[in-house]
Design an enzyme around this catalytic site. Structure first.
Site, PDB file in Angstrom:
ATOM      1  N   CYS A 141      11.821 -19.085 141.200  1.00 32.87           N
ATOM      2  CA  CYS A 141      11.200 -20.196 140.979  1.00 32.87           C
ATOM      3  C   CYS A 141      12.279 -21.391 140.756  1.00 32.87           C
ATOM      4  CB  CYS A 141      10.234 -20.157 139.863  1.00 32.87           C
ATOM      5  SG  CYS A 141       9.146 -18.935 139.861  1.00 32.87           S
ATOM      6  N   HIS A 173       8.857 -26.984 136.441  1.00 31.20           N
ATOM      7  CA  HIS A 173       8.491 -25.763 137.278  1.00 31.20           C
ATOM      8  C   HIS A 173       6.881 -25.594 137.011  1.00 31.20           C
ATOM      9  CE1 HIS A 173       7.718 -22.004 139.112  1.00 31.20           C
ATOM     10  NE2 HIS A 173       7.744 -21.312 138.074  1.00 31.20           N
ATOM     11  N   ASN A 183       1.341 -21.512 140.412  1.00 32.06           N
ATOM     12  CA  ASN A 183       2.708 -21.401 140.617  1.00 32.06           C
ATOM     13  C   ASN A 183       2.971 -21.007 141.916  1.00 32.06           C
ATOM     14  OD1 ASN A 183       5.402 -20.585 140.164  1.00 32.06           O
ATOM     15  ND2 ASN A 183       5.219 -19.157 138.470  1.00 32.06           N
TER      16      ASN A 183
HETATM   17  O1  UT7 Z   1       7.343 -18.747 137.260  1.00 32.12           O
HETATM   18  C1  UT7 Z   1       7.871 -17.989 135.973  1.00 32.12           C
HETATM   19  C2  UT7 Z   1       6.993 -16.747 135.762  1.00 32.12           C
HETATM   20  N1  UT7 Z   1       5.671 -16.906 135.138  1.00 32.12           N
HETATM   21  C3  UT7 Z   1       5.461 -17.615 134.168  1.00 32.12           C
HETATM   22  O2  UT7 Z   1       5.985 -18.680 133.716  1.00 32.12           O
HETATM   23  C4  UT7 Z   1       4.370 -17.142 133.572  1.00 32.12           C
HETATM   24  C5  UT7 Z   1       4.589 -16.796 131.917  1.00 32.12           C
HETATM   25  N2  UT7 Z   1       3.425 -16.171 131.174  1.00 32.12           N
HETATM   26  C6  UT7 Z   1       2.232 -16.800 131.050  1.00 32.12           C
HETATM   27  O3  UT7 Z   1       2.061 -17.808 131.805  1.00 32.12           O
HETATM   28  C7  UT7 Z   1       1.338 -15.986 130.217  1.00 32.12           C
HETATM   29  O4  UT7 Z   1       1.920 -15.267 129.361  1.00 32.12           O
HETATM   30  C8  UT7 Z   1      -0.038 -15.470 130.842  1.00 32.12           C
HETATM   31  C9  UT7 Z   1      -0.800 -16.693 131.360  1.00 32.12           C
HETATM   32  C10 UT7 Z   1       0.451 -14.507 132.143  1.00 32.12           C
HETATM   33  C11 UT7 Z   1      -0.861 -14.651 130.019  1.00 32.12           C
HETATM   34  O5  UT7 Z   1      -1.204 -15.581 128.911  1.00 32.12           O
HETATM   35  P1  UT7 Z   1      -1.116 -15.079 127.368  1.00 32.12           P
HETATM   36  O6  UT7 Z   1      -1.460 -16.127 126.583  1.00 32.12           O
HETATM   37  O7  UT7 Z   1       0.440 -14.611 127.224  1.00 32.12           O
HETATM   38  O8  UT7 Z   1      -1.963 -13.534 127.153  1.00 32.12           O
HETATM   39  P2  UT7 Z   1      -1.569 -12.327 126.990  1.00 32.12           P
HETATM   40  O9  UT7 Z   1      -0.877 -11.642 128.060  1.00 32.12           O
HETATM   41  O10 UT7 Z   1      -1.131 -12.307 125.521  1.00 32.12           O
HETATM   42  O11 UT7 Z   1      -2.889 -11.635 127.113  1.00 32.12           O
HETATM   43  C12 UT7 Z   1      -4.099 -11.874 126.066  1.00 32.12           C
HETATM   44  C13 UT7 Z   1      -5.207 -11.048 126.498  1.00 32.12           C
HETATM   45  C14 UT7 Z   1      -4.838  -9.532 126.483  1.00 32.12           C
HETATM   46  O12 UT7 Z   1      -5.979  -8.889 126.288  1.00 32.12           O
HETATM   47  P3  UT7 Z   1      -5.839  -8.160 124.897  1.00 32.12           P
HETATM   48  O13 UT7 Z   1      -4.607  -7.160 125.117  1.00 32.12           O
HETATM   49  O14 UT7 Z   1      -5.548  -9.300 123.707  1.00 32.12           O
HETATM   50  O15 UT7 Z   1      -7.102  -7.263 124.420  1.00 32.12           O
HETATM   51  C15 UT7 Z   1      -5.069  -9.379 128.180  1.00 32.12           C
HETATM   52  O16 UT7 Z   1      -5.286  -8.097 128.625  1.00 32.12           O
HETATM   53  O17 UT7 Z   1      -5.877 -11.676 127.638  1.00 32.12           O
HETATM   54  C16 UT7 Z   1      -6.102 -10.676 128.504  1.00 32.12           C
HETATM   55  N3  UT7 Z   1      -5.785 -10.959 129.858  1.00 32.12           N
HETATM   56  C17 UT7 Z   1      -6.958 -11.714 130.528  1.00 32.12           C
HETATM   57  N4  UT7 Z   1      -8.204 -11.954 130.202  1.00 32.12           N
HETATM   58  C18 UT7 Z   1      -8.818 -12.439 131.111  1.00 32.12           C
HETATM   59  C19 UT7 Z   1      -4.800 -11.156 130.476  1.00 32.12           C
HETATM   60  N5  UT7 Z   1      -4.889 -11.668 131.747  1.00 32.12           N
HETATM   61  C20 UT7 Z   1      -6.340 -12.035 131.647  1.00 32.12           C
HETATM   62  C21 UT7 Z   1      -7.121 -12.714 132.690  1.00 32.12           C
HETATM   63  N6  UT7 Z   1      -8.427 -13.120 132.382  1.00 32.12           N
HETATM   64  N7  UT7 Z   1      -6.820 -13.101 133.791  1.00 32.12           N
END
Ligand code: UT7
Length: 338
Positions: free
Chosen positions: A122, A262, A292
């Site tokens: 990225c 970004h 992204n």
């Molecule tokens: O270009 C550089 C690369 N990428 C990035 O910069 C992305 C960096 N990371 C992020 O943007 C975030 O970490 C995400 C958007 C990927 C995830 O958000 P988060 O607030 O960190 O969520 P999490 O991974 O802590 O997940 C929270 C919950 C989980 O459930 P449990 O374990 O709490 O029951 C996930 O399974 O949300 C769940 N979850 C979803 N729920 C509904 C994960 N993806 C989804 C989804 N819809 N699409």
């Protein structure tokens, strides 16, 4: 006698044209609700993304990059034959080889250019800008066409709800040249940390883990990411790089007219804004429409900012990026294009 190749004095380098292209097909959050267990509200709250563009079967990184390039060249008033060097920043090349820049060269008729790809995930556009700057400032070449292009949908696991909601396809391009009266690039702070490579990667298909029935069965040809960890590092690294770039050229956020972060996640952009300060209006956002787009993210945003009248000659622009590697950085330039 001194070698004349090393007697050039450095020339100021600036962006003389920009262009971008995104595929027509829109995939909304509601569309994703039908594919994986997610909701529009979850995606919007956690990322700020509403929709993304998905390339058609006959659209590749090179075809999207070529269209963005045509638009950037038209914007700069430069013909394809005048291009000396084409750099395509991408993690989704058309093929492992030949390089995607060669496909772009053929498509746009840049017959005099030499071509290579650059892989900095990225951060590809900022790394590419640094490379282009060296070529142009030294006088080695006059015109670089720098493209950030991705068909991320081709490495997306459409059954992984934590990943498939985040990304989209697209391409942006910039023409990089020297202008006597330009101020050019004021500062850049580029960093890498290979120790964190496993947090964001595409494991198979390279020489480490060549394609096999097993790698396909295990879905190792798709991106893998530890979202939470990447999130934390993205915020810290981009903030530090931006502060470093600002201090290098003795500027504060008050001096910055526009920030092009970004476009990964609205919460990341907000967290960076909290740490860097500066008016929120200064932070350009288009991730709600594209998600992204990896190496295309910063240059597509820069092009949209320029075309929508957000940039004026003399404006100081801070661009910040972060990606798998990890690779990250910040670059400040003075916009010189009317
Ligand atoms: O270009 C550089 C690369 N990428 C990035 O910069 C992305 C960096 N990371 C992020 O943007 C975030 O970490 C995400 C958007 C990927 C995830 O958000 P988060 O607030 O960190 O969520 P999490 O991974 O802590 O997940 C929270 C919950 C989980 O459930 P449990 O374990 O709490 O029951 C996930 O399974 O949300 C769940 N979850 C979803 N729920 C509904 C994960 N993806 C989804 C989804 N819809 N699409």
């Amino acid at each position: 006698m001194k070698n004349p190749r090393y007697q050039q004095t450095l020339r100021p380098v600036c962006i003389t044209g920009t262009g971008s292209f995104v595929p027509d097909r829109i995939m909304t959050n509601q569309d994703l609700e039908k594919i994986v267990d997610t909701t529009d509200q979850w995606i919007l709250d956690r990322t700020g993304i509403r929709e993304r563009r998905i390339a058609g079967e006959q659209e590749f990184t090179s075809t999207m990059g070529a269209e963005a390039a045509r638009r950037a060249l038209a914007d700069a008033g430069v013909s394809p034959e005048e291009v000396d060097l084409i750099i395509v920043a991408t993690i989704t090349p058309d093929m492992v080889f030949p390089n995607t820049a060669c496909y772009v060269q053929e498509a746009i008729g840049a017959t005099h250019a030499f071509c290579f790809d650059l892989e900095a995930a990225c951060s590809g556009f900022l790394y590419g800008l640094e490379v282009a700057e060296q070529f142009v400032s030294s006088g080695r070449v006059d015109t670089v066409l720098l493209i950030g292009a991705e068909k991320i949908s081709s490495i997306t696991d459409w059954s992984d709800r934590s990943l498939c909601i985040l990304f989209g396809d697209g391409a942006g391009a910039a023409v990089i040249q020297s202008r006597e009266d330009a101020t050019g690039i004021l500062a850049s702070s580029l960093k890498s940390d290979g120790g964190l490579a496993s947090l964001l990667q595409l494991p198979a298909g390279g020489s480490r883990l060549p394609a096999s029935m097993e790698t396909v069965a295990q879905k190792l040809h798709y991106m893998k990411m530890d979202g939470r960890e990447v999130f934390k590092h993205a915020v810290t690294c981009m903030t530090t790089a931006a502060k470093d770039a600002l201090s290098q050229c003795g500027l504060t956020m008050e001096d910055i007219a526009l920030v092009i972060p970004h476009q990964a996640n609205m919460r990341i952009i907000k967290a960076i804004g909290d740490r860097l300060g500066g008016d929120r209006e200064k932070y350009f956002v288009n991730l709600d429409r594209y998600g992204n787009t990896s190496a295309a993210s910063v240059i597509v945003a820069l092009d949209e900012a320029a075309r929508s009248g957000r940039l004026h000659p003399g404006d100081k622009v801070l661009m910040i990026a972060f990606g798998g590697g990890f690779v990250w950085g910040a670059t400040i330039l003075e916009w010189s294009k009317a």
